[in-house]
Design an enzyme around this catalytic site. Sequence first.
Site, PDB file in Angstrom:
ATOM      1  N   GLU A  28       0.838  -1.207   0.000  1.00  0.00           N
ATOM      2  CA  GLU A  28       0.000   0.000   0.000  1.00  0.00           C
ATOM      3  C   GLU A  28       0.875   1.261   0.000  1.00  0.00           C
ATOM      4  O   GLU A  28       2.093   1.195   0.209  1.00  0.00           O
ATOM      5  CB  GLU A  28      -0.917   0.016   1.225  1.00  0.00           C
ATOM      6  CG  GLU A  28      -0.163   0.067   2.545  1.00  0.00           C
ATOM      7  CD  GLU A  28      -0.920   0.837   3.618  1.00  0.00           C
ATOM      8  OE1 GLU A  28      -1.260   2.032   3.387  1.00  0.00           O
ATOM      9  OE2 GLU A  28      -1.167   0.249   4.685  1.00  0.00           O
ATOM     10  N   LYS A 160      -4.755  -1.286  15.551  1.00  0.00           N
ATOM     11  CA  LYS A 160      -4.381  -0.563  16.765  1.00  0.00           C
ATOM     12  C   LYS A 160      -5.517  -0.517  17.764  1.00  0.00           C
ATOM     13  O   LYS A 160      -6.677  -0.406  17.383  1.00  0.00           O
ATOM     14  CB  LYS A 160      -4.012   0.866  16.393  1.00  0.00           C
ATOM     15  CG  LYS A 160      -2.551   0.990  16.179  1.00  0.00           C
ATOM     16  CD  LYS A 160      -2.150   2.407  16.153  1.00  0.00           C
ATOM     17  CE  LYS A 160      -2.081   2.963  14.798  1.00  0.00           C
ATOM     18  NZ  LYS A 160      -2.221   2.371  13.616  1.00  0.00           N
TER      19      LYS A 160
HETATM   20  N1  PSU Z   1      -3.170   1.868  10.372  1.00  0.00           N
HETATM   21  C1  PSU Z   1      -1.870   2.157  10.597  1.00  0.00           C
HETATM   22  N2  PSU Z   1      -1.175   2.899   9.696  1.00  0.00           N
HETATM   23  C2  PSU Z   1      -1.750   3.354   8.555  1.00  0.00           C
HETATM   24  C3  PSU Z   1      -3.110   3.023   8.311  1.00  0.00           C
HETATM   25  C4  PSU Z   1      -3.782   2.296   9.237  1.00  0.00           C
HETATM   26  O1  PSU Z   1      -1.339   1.764  11.608  1.00  0.00           O
HETATM   27  O2  PSU Z   1      -1.078   4.047   7.754  1.00  0.00           O
HETATM   28  C5  PSU Z   1      -3.733   3.451   7.020  1.00  0.00           C
HETATM   29  C6  PSU Z   1      -3.925   2.222   6.117  1.00  0.00           C
HETATM   30  O3  PSU Z   1      -3.625   2.582   4.782  1.00  0.00           O
HETATM   31  C7  PSU Z   1      -5.403   1.919   6.254  1.00  0.00           C
HETATM   32  C8  PSU Z   1      -5.983   3.304   6.450  1.00  0.00           C
HETATM   33  O4  PSU Z   1      -5.941   1.251   5.141  1.00  0.00           O
HETATM   34  O5  PSU Z   1      -5.035   3.981   7.263  1.00  0.00           O
HETATM   35  C9  PSU Z   1      -7.340   3.300   7.089  1.00  0.00           C
HETATM   36  O6  PSU Z   1      -7.851   4.592   7.112  1.00  0.00           O
HETATM   37  P1  PSU Z   1      -9.413   4.857   7.400  1.00  0.00           P
HETATM   38  O7  PSU Z   1      -9.632   4.461   8.829  1.00  0.00           O
HETATM   39  O8  PSU Z   1      -9.595   6.325   7.145  1.00  0.00           O
HETATM   40  O9  PSU Z   1     -10.170   3.971   6.435  1.00  0.00           O
END
Ligand code: PSU
Length: 315
Positions: A28, A160
Amino acid sequence: MTEPSKLINISLEILRAQQKGVPIVALESTVITHGLPRPQNLILAQDMEQIIRDENATPATIAVMDGKIQAGMTSTQLERLANSDDAVKVSLRDFATSVTSGRPGGTTVAGTMFIAHQIGINVFATGGIGGVHKEAHMDISTDLQALSSIPILVVCAGAKSILNLPATLEYLETMGVPVIGYRTDKFPEFYSAGKDLPVSVRFDTPEEVVKFARTHWELGLKSAVLVCQPLPANLAISAEEIAPYLEQASDEVIKLQKDHKITGQQVTPYELLRVSELTQGKSLAANLELLKNNARLAAQFAQVLSGFKSRQKAL
Ligand code: PSU
Ligand code: MN
């Protein structure tokens, strides 16, 4: 499989790997554009690619560049992405924003899975998946919807505890997504190995994981298979130690949301940055290590899944 979109530009390296049947691992890019500070973001992206190459697989970092979706990036493209100031965080609804505006885009877990599947890549490594947030009603990451509908092997370190983890796991169960613990019975909580929440099944070798995933898909099931690997014990931050920082970051988010200072997609990047500041970089070090660890394991899965090594041996 339906033809991939003409808006997807597949790099020569990936095309060649596909022709030869070399295993490929998707990566990603939200982690590069929004997840990590500079210069660690670029170094990490390069390190993850190198680790995958060292395992005799090919990395396919996915992002939006110059109005096209790029699968497999040159080193110059990676540098540009890591240093861009106007990148869009690209989940499923944001592709067209990034493509039509010409702004670079860092793809989330959902965005990356969507593209990887279209071009026939079936293994993907990330850090932590998005999930159900604690702070706002209905802030549920598109990652969960993607995991329920895109058949790819996803390697992560859980999610997390900034998220509502029981709700996240309930959602995955409801949507039929297997949650594999890799050498663990507990759902890892990103910075720590996890302690309370169970995974749905445990495996200890890549062969077992691949056999499970093949069976899942051969039955006609369409979801992802989520593999959760806890970060190495020497880097783990205990749940007790990290909890107050996560709580503080979360409280700040609630306040900022009330004041309409941040919304939706900005929540995860904000929380990541604050936790890193509050732990004086300890969480950042853990974050980088678990990402690299996941890249290595994903490459091993891709090897087994592709059968490439055994074919080579037979020649
Ligand atoms: N969790 C992490 N680091 C990240 C992300 C999530 O520890 O960089 C990123 C990932 O790309 C994940 C996204 O797909 O955040 C999720 O964001 P949202 O909750 O806005 O969908
Ligand atoms: Mn969200």
